[in-house]
Design a protein around this motif. Structure first.
Motif, PDB file in Angstrom:
ATOM      1  N   ASN A 187      38.581  71.596  12.980  1.00  0.00           N
ATOM      2  CA  ASN A 187      38.220  71.016  14.269  1.00  0.00           C
ATOM      3  C   ASN A 187      39.407  70.819  15.198  1.00  0.00           C
ATOM      4  N   LEU A 188      40.584  71.212  14.748  1.00  0.00           N
ATOM      5  CA  LEU A 188      41.769  71.019  15.584  1.00  0.00           C
ATOM      6  C   LEU A 188      42.128  72.273  16.391  1.00  0.00           C
ATOM      7  N   ALA A 189      41.307  73.307  16.260  1.00  0.00           N
ATOM      8  CA  ALA A 189      41.595  74.568  16.950  1.00  0.00           C
ATOM      9  C   ALA A 189      41.769  74.345  18.450  1.00  0.00           C
ATOM     10  N   GLY A 190      42.869  74.829  18.998  1.00  0.00           N
ATOM     11  CA  GLY A 190      43.117  74.698  20.427  1.00  0.00           C
ATOM     12  C   GLY A 190      43.624  73.331  20.852  1.00  0.00           C
ATOM     13  N   LEU A 191      43.829  72.421  19.875  1.00  0.00           N
ATOM     14  CA  LEU A 191      44.298  71.083  20.216  1.00  0.00           C
ATOM     15  C   LEU A 191      45.717  70.826  19.737  1.00  0.00           C
ATOM     16  N   ALA A 192      46.054  71.435  18.603  1.00  0.00           N
ATOM     17  CA  ALA A 192      47.344  71.084  17.994  1.00  0.00           C
ATOM     18  C   ALA A 192      47.984  72.251  17.268  1.00  0.00           C
ATOM     19  N   LEU A 193      49.300  72.123  17.131  1.00  0.00           N
ATOM     20  CA  LEU A 193      50.050  73.105  16.348  1.00  0.00           C
ATOM     21  C   LEU A 193      50.390  72.477  15.014  1.00  0.00           C
ATOM     22  N   ILE A 194      50.002  73.166  13.949  1.00  0.00           N
ATOM     23  CA  ILE A 194      50.291  72.652  12.615  1.00  0.00           C
ATOM     24  C   ILE A 194      51.362  73.529  11.994  1.00  0.00           C
ATOM     25  N   ASP A 195      52.417  72.907  11.519  1.00  0.00           N
ATOM     26  CA  ASP A 195      53.473  73.679  10.885  1.00  0.00           C
ATOM     27  C   ASP A 195      53.506  73.337   9.410  1.00  0.00           C
ATOM     28  N   LYS A 196      52.942  74.220   8.597  1.00  0.00           N
ATOM     29  CA  LYS A 196      52.888  73.948   7.163  1.00  0.00           C
ATOM     30  C   LYS A 196      54.126  74.451   6.436  1.00  0.00           C
ATOM     31  N   THR A 197      54.994  75.130   7.194  1.00  0.00           N
ATOM     32  CA  THR A 197      56.209  75.600   6.552  1.00  0.00           C
ATOM     33  C   THR A 197      57.266  74.499   6.568  1.00  0.00           C
TER      34      THR A 197
ATOM     35  N   ARG B  94      50.690  67.845  19.296  1.00  0.00           N
ATOM     36  CA  ARG B  94      49.713  68.158  20.332  1.00  0.00           C
ATOM     37  C   ARG B  94      50.059  69.472  21.019  1.00  0.00           C
ATOM     38  N   PHE B  95      49.072  70.344  21.197  1.00  0.00           N
ATOM     39  CA  PHE B  95      49.275  71.590  21.912  1.00  0.00           C
ATOM     40  C   PHE B  95      47.908  72.012  22.432  1.00  0.00           C
ATOM     41  N   SER B  96      47.631  71.628  23.655  1.00  0.00           N
ATOM     42  CA  SER B  96      46.270  71.783  24.166  1.00  0.00           C
ATOM     43  C   SER B  96      46.053  73.085  24.927  1.00  0.00           C
ATOM     44  N   ALA B  97      45.032  73.809  24.542  1.00  0.00           N
ATOM     45  CA  ALA B  97      44.699  75.073  25.203  1.00  0.00           C
ATOM     46  C   ALA B  97      44.384  74.838  26.679  1.00  0.00           C
ATOM     47  N   LYS B  98      43.816  73.699  26.985  1.00  0.00           N
ATOM     48  CA  LYS B  98      43.397  73.409  28.358  1.00  0.00           C
ATOM     49  C   LYS B  98      44.556  73.238  29.323  1.00  0.00           C
ATOM     50  N   GLU B  99      45.746  73.014  28.795  1.00  0.00           N
ATOM     51  CA  GLU B  99      46.880  72.784  29.680  1.00  0.00           C
ATOM     52  C   GLU B  99      47.723  74.021  29.904  1.00  0.00           C
TER      53      GLU B  99
ATOM     54  N   THR C 204      48.349  85.416  32.418  1.00  0.00           N
ATOM     55  CA  THR C 204      48.471  85.881  31.033  1.00  0.00           C
ATOM     56  C   THR C 204      49.913  85.964  30.548  1.00  0.00           C
ATOM     57  N   GLU C 205      50.782  86.510  31.392  1.00  0.00           N
ATOM     58  CA  GLU C 205      52.197  86.628  30.997  1.00  0.00           C
ATOM     59  C   GLU C 205      52.788  85.258  30.689  1.00  0.00           C
ATOM     60  N   LYS C 206      52.551  84.337  31.617  1.00  0.00           N
ATOM     61  CA  LYS C 206      53.104  82.993  31.444  1.00  0.00           C
ATOM     62  C   LYS C 206      52.546  82.325  30.201  1.00  0.00           C
ATOM     63  N   ARG C 207      51.259  82.554  29.977  1.00  0.00           N
ATOM     64  CA  ARG C 207      50.646  81.925  28.810  1.00  0.00           C
ATOM     65  C   ARG C 207      51.281  82.427  27.525  1.00  0.00           C
TER      66      ARG C 207
ATOM     67  N   PRO D  49      41.943  80.544  19.806  1.00  0.00           N
ATOM     68  CA  PRO D  49      41.500  79.440  20.671  1.00  0.00           C
ATOM     69  C   PRO D  49      42.333  79.319  21.952  1.00  0.00           C
ATOM     70  N   TYR D  50      43.557  79.883  21.934  1.00  0.00           N
ATOM     71  CA  TYR D  50      44.416  79.773  23.104  1.00  0.00           C
ATOM     72  C   TYR D  50      44.295  80.956  24.050  1.00  0.00           C
ATOM     73  N   LEU D  51      43.405  81.911  23.704  1.00  0.00           N
ATOM     74  CA  LEU D  51      43.248  83.083  24.547  1.00  0.00           C
ATOM     75  C   LEU D  51      41.813  83.312  25.002  1.00  0.00           C
ATOM     76  N   GLU D  52      40.893  82.569  24.422  1.00  0.00           N
ATOM     77  CA  GLU D  52      39.466  82.794  24.694  1.00  0.00           C
ATOM     78  C   GLU D  52      39.103  82.808  26.171  1.00  0.00           C
ATOM     79  N   ASP D  53      39.685  81.888  26.930  1.00  0.00           N
ATOM     80  CA  ASP D  53      39.277  81.789  28.334  1.00  0.00           C
ATOM     81  C   ASP D  53      39.786  82.947  29.186  1.00  0.00           C
TER      82      ASP D  53
END
Lengths: 389, 108
Positions: free
Chosen positions: A303-313, A321-326, A331-334, A352-356
């Motif tokens: 449920n965190l897709a597009g909301l946060a960056l998880i670093d398991k390494t 926090r890393f919100s797709a909406k912001e 496209t280049e900038k994104r 989730p960060y490219l869908e729109d």
């Protein structure tokens, strides 16, 4: 001399016997009037249907000299295309052999009619469907975020925007603007569209959920009227339209029955927690997230897709926090921001960060092929920046 | 942002395009208005044939994958510029093979 003799003699010179062609022949002559101001515009099925149905299309010209064309729900880039060929426009002609007849064998006289060539064109407007640039929309509706009725005096001088204002400023179709407003979580307040200040959202949601809990109601089966009443009876005011808006954003409503959608509610809690610090220990976050939510809801990483960056390494694993909406619409900038945040992404992580950015029917993989480089890491396909530095 | 409305006329014509390679030049250099372009014939199999000047051109009837609309700008007053769509073009005649010159035979 009979003009038909001219036609006949030209036919004869071309070695075409009269009975080898159909009748009548059509003599094409340019109109005596100048009709050069006519414009040719190439349509696709959607725009053709709209035109034939009598719907209005709108051309919106921006300051940077580009133009878009909008139907009720789609936006097209408009470009003038030149051709080295000559396009002669006929306003009346017969091109179907089934509507022409034959000459009897051995016929000697030509039948002909005059046809009007309205004008000659060597360029036309070409349409290309695009995802409209609604970045300005976000700017405008976030200018004066709503913080509740008591804070409105702060905004007495603020410029607020109605849908009509937005239609005048954003190069997109009516429907696409409405859809974007919904995706931005903008709320219709007193005739204007505005985002809600997130702290205010948290306040209101907490009030609502506290009421649901104290009444022992179930989040997935609520009576809207009772809810609004109880929420406001408790002394803490959440205006009717705000409750309505929050139910629409985090749940669903049909008449008086409404409910929260668990995944959306779960994401709301995650968003709330993620605001409070730059970065968290991932496992701690999952625990706190789980315990903050009403019972029956679980802390699901999905449920965190597009909301946060998880670093398991990282040791220990982190989440921030890393919100797709912001992210920017360009496209280049994104992609620049995405690859700065993380060097390598799997398809699942980056989607989730490219869908729109995708048009209906367009696949994320086609955007990735164009803007990213793919490679294999540990047997899994990952995407990274095309730039070497 | 400037906005222009485009809407179809009540009566929407169905026009056609004759597509020729290159430029058309008028014989007497008097522009194009009012001048004859050429004769359009159809063979019995429906193939279009045009005689333009001293050339015969053989072409094809093609249904346009992307039709064209023909629009005209109308200006009601300073503000209300709009475009009227007068016609839709769904078919064209395209003449793309090399024109055959007509050699006039002088009668002996």
């Amino acid at each position: 001399m009979d003009p038909m003799d001219d036609v006949k003699s030209r036919l004869t010179a071309a070695k075409l016997p009269v009975d080898s062609i159909l009748r009548p022949s059509q003599l094409i002559r340019f109109d005596t009037e100048n009709n050069d101001e006519l414009i040719l515009i190439q349509l696709d099925k959607t725009t053709l249907d709209a035109v034939e149905a009598g719907q209005e299309l709108i051309i919106r010209g921006m300051e940077n000299d580009t133009s878009v064309l909008c139907t009720a729900d789609e936006t097209y880039d408009l470009k003038e295309t030149k051709t080295s060929n000559s396009l002669i426009l006929l306003n009346d002609s017969q091109l179907d052999k089934d509507n022409l007849s034959t000459y009897p064998a051995g016929a000697d006289r030509v039948e002909a009619v005059g046809r009007n060539a309205v004008c000659l064109k060597s360029s036309y407007l070409e349409l290309k469907r695009i995802v409209p640039d609604t970045s300005r929309l976000r700017e405008l509706v976030s200018q004066s975020p709503y913080k509740g009725p008591t804070s409105e005096e702060d905004y007495s001088d603020a410029k607020l925007y109605s849908l009509l204002d937005l239609l005048d400023m954003i190069p997109a179709s009516h429907q696409e603007i409405v859809t974007s407003l919904k995706e931005l979580g903008a709320c219709f307040i007193d005739g204007y569209w505005r985002t809600l200040d997130f702290e205010y959202v948290v306040e209101c949601m907490c009030i609502i959920l506290r009421v649901v809990d104290s009444e022992s109601w179930s989040c997935d089966d609520l009576n809207f009227v009772d809810l609004v009443q109880k929420v406001n009876d408790s002394g803490e005011l959440v205006p009717f339209n705000i409750v309505d808006h929050l139910i629409a954003v985090y749940g669903t409503r049909e008449g008086d029955r409404c409910s929260f959608i668990m995944t959306k509610l779960s994401r709301f809690f995650a968003e709330m927690l993620l605001q409070s610090a730059d970065s968290f220990d991932f496992n701690e976050f999952i625990e706190v997230w789980g315990s903050t939510m009403p019972s029956g809801m679980s802390a699901d990483e999905e449920n965190l897709a597009g909301l946060a960056l998880i670093d398991k390494t990282a040791k220990p694993p982190t989440i921030k926090r890393f919100s797709a909406k912001e992210l920017p619409q360009d496209t280049e900038k994104r992609f620049h921001i995405l690859f700065n945040a993380r060097e390598k992404w799997t398809m699942k992580e980056i989607s989730p960060y490219l869908e729109d950015l995708c048009l209906q029917g367009q696949k994320i993989s086609s955007i990735l092929t164009r803007y990213a480089r793919s490679s294999l890491t540990g047997g899994e396909k990952v995407y990274s920046s095309r730039k070497t530095s | 942002m400037v906005q222009f409305k485009i809407i179809r006329c009540d009566v929407l014509g169905e026009w056609a395009i004759v597509e020729l390679q290159g430029e058309l030049k008028s014989r007497y250099n008097n522009g194009i208005n009012g001048n004859l372009i050429g004769d359009l014939h159809f063979s019995k199999t429906g193939e279009p044939i045009m005689i333009i000047g001293h050339h015969v051109l053989y072409g094809q009837v093609k249904k346009l994958e992307k039709p064209f609309a023909v629009m005209k700008k109308t200006k009601k007053d300073e503000e209300n510029t709009k475009f009227d769509i007068q016609a839709i073009i769904k078919t064209k005649l395209i003449f793309s093979s090399r024109p055959k010159p007509i050699i006039l035979q002088v009668p002996t």
